[in-house]
Scaffold this motif. Sequence first.
Motif, short mmCIF file in Angstrom:
data_model
loop_
_atom_site.label_atom_id
_atom_site.label_comp_id
_atom_site.label_asym_id
_atom_site.label_seq_id
_atom_site.Cartn_x
_atom_site.Cartn_y
_atom_site.Cartn_z
N ASN A 43 77.90 -68.08 84.18
CA ASN A 43 77.15 -68.17 85.43
C ASN A 43 76.09 -67.09 85.55
OD1 ASN A 43 78.75 -70.32 86.21
ND2 ASN A 43 80.14 -69.06 87.43
N ALA A 44 76.27 -65.99 84.81
CA ALA A 44 75.32 -64.89 84.86
C ALA A 44 75.31 -64.20 83.50
CB ALA A 44 75.69 -63.90 85.96
N PRO A 45 74.20 -63.55 83.13
CA PRO A 45 74.13 -62.88 81.83
C PRO A 45 75.04 -61.66 81.75
CG PRO A 45 71.94 -63.22 82.79
CD PRO A 45 72.93 -63.51 83.86
N GLY A 46 75.47 -61.34 80.54
CA GLY A 46 76.21 -60.10 80.30
C GLY A 46 77.65 -60.13 80.75
N TYR A 47 78.24 -61.30 80.88
CA TYR A 47 79.61 -61.39 81.40
C TYR A 47 80.65 -60.86 80.42
CZ TYR A 47 83.96 -63.47 83.11
OH TYR A 47 85.25 -63.65 83.53
N HIS A 48 80.41 -61.04 79.14
CA HIS A 48 81.44 -60.71 78.15
C HIS A 48 81.26 -59.29 77.59
CE1 HIS A 48 83.44 -64.58 78.25
NE2 HIS A 48 82.26 -65.16 78.27
N ALA A 49 80.84 -59.14 76.33
CA ALA A 49 80.83 -57.82 75.69
C ALA A 49 79.93 -56.82 76.41
CB ALA A 49 80.40 -57.95 74.23
N THR A 50 78.71 -57.24 76.79
CA THR A 50 77.78 -56.30 77.42
C THR A 50 78.33 -55.77 78.73
OG1 THR A 50 75.89 -57.39 76.38
CG2 THR A 50 75.44 -56.05 78.33
N GLY A 51 78.86 -56.65 79.55
CA GLY A 51 79.35 -56.23 80.87
C GLY A 51 80.65 -55.47 80.84
N ARG A 52 81.28 -55.35 79.67
CA ARG A 52 82.59 -54.67 79.58
C ARG A 52 82.53 -53.44 78.69
NH1 ARG A 52 86.55 -60.02 79.38
NH2 ARG A 52 85.12 -61.37 80.52
N SER A 53 81.35 -52.97 78.43
CA SER A 53 81.17 -51.87 77.50
C SER A 53 81.35 -50.52 78.19
CB SER A 53 79.78 -51.93 76.87
OG SER A 53 79.54 -50.79 76.10
N ALA A 54 82.04 -49.61 77.50
CA ALA A 54 82.09 -48.20 77.92
C ALA A 54 81.07 -47.44 77.08
CB ALA A 54 83.49 -47.65 77.70
N ALA A 55 79.83 -47.88 77.13
CA ALA A 55 78.85 -47.52 76.10
C ALA A 55 78.38 -46.09 76.18
CB ALA A 55 77.66 -48.45 76.16
N PHE A 56 78.05 -45.62 75.02
CA PHE A 56 77.48 -44.30 74.85
C PHE A 56 76.52 -44.38 73.67
CE2 PHE A 56 82.04 -44.56 73.88
CZ PHE A 56 82.00 -44.75 72.50
N TRP A 57 75.53 -43.49 73.67
CA TRP A 57 74.66 -43.33 72.51
C TRP A 57 75.29 -42.23 71.66
CZ3 TRP A 57 72.08 -39.64 69.84
CH2 TRP A 57 71.13 -40.07 68.90
#
Length: 376
Positions: free
Chosen positions: A40-54
């Motif tokens: 229904n919206a972009p980024g629902y899976h991996a992107t929206g669940r990331s604890a991201a860091f550079w």
Amino acid sequence: MTDRPPSATDVLIVGAGIAGASLAAALAPWRRVVLAEAENAPGYHATGRSAAFWHETYGGARVQPLTLASLGALLDPDPEFSDHAFLSPRSALTIGRTSEAAAVEAFAAEFGAKGVEIERLSGEAIAARVPGLRSEWSEAAYEGACRDIDVGGLHAAYLRAAKRAGAALVTRAPLRRARRAGDGWRVRLGEEEMDAAVIVNAAGAWADEVAAACGVAPLGIQPYRRTVLQVRLGVAVPAELPLVIHVGGRFYFKGESVGRIWLSPHDETPAMAHDVAPEDMDVAIAIERLQSVVDWPVAAVERKWAGLRSFAPDRIPVFGADRDENRFVWCAGQGGFGIQTAPAISALLAAQLGAPAPSGPIGRIDSLPFAPSRFA
């Protein structure tokens, strides 16, 4: 955002997570682009669940050039793209027990040879950065340049840039099937059909399924479940606690706010592509591993979630035209480092699809090692 695609486009990008959104933003000024999202919206899976860091060393030595080349775009973005940086200070410690000193030394030597600024620490110097650290964790490699990424802000900025440049975002539009028609493709998106000259497969965990629906041989993109917890502690651990990663890959944690951390058991459980949820066993393992490292009492697990990280067989990203079908383009297998490498990968792949070649550090990267032809 719409539920209905236009009748035709130059490039259909399947998947509107960070891979697809960044590519759409880079390519839309030069080609007609449709960005198709199954959810229904972009980024629902991996992107929206990331604890991201550079984290420059994350993903290994073969991924490091993509990470480093992406730094400028994340730290000092073009003012037309964003009026603020997407990175904030963090720092990182890759740690090991006394018995793992050789592994920590090898890690520091490998990346030090590539120009990464790494400082070897031991004993009290580590404990000063991680209060409550148990004494057997006596070895570490320190990276002061590690930073947190504003994942939501970055993803939204890419979507805005793509829209400004004329890209169409279609939601609730899974790719059902595609067949070659003339010089391009006839594609079924949800209940609608459209024509596309080129299909880009940025479908993450679903990448091999999308390939199969297009009659293209899969590459062996394997999804793995990764668990993350937000833990409230019984001690006031500082919010600026470094990202702490085990040199053997058994855990990582970092400060979230005073007395709270984000924690993962660094699990990689093979999974089918689906809407994953955390398993109780993985939550328990994460807590057990944390308590083997520090003496912090755990007051509560406040949140828990899981996402899918997808890898090619050699664990480095895949981007470029398929080895047998040059109008089918891969942008997949980005593991847990797709966000920190998005500026480089999107610019390099957009150039293959008709955008100008990137300049600066990104332009100096050789795309050939990341091409699907390496699996021939």
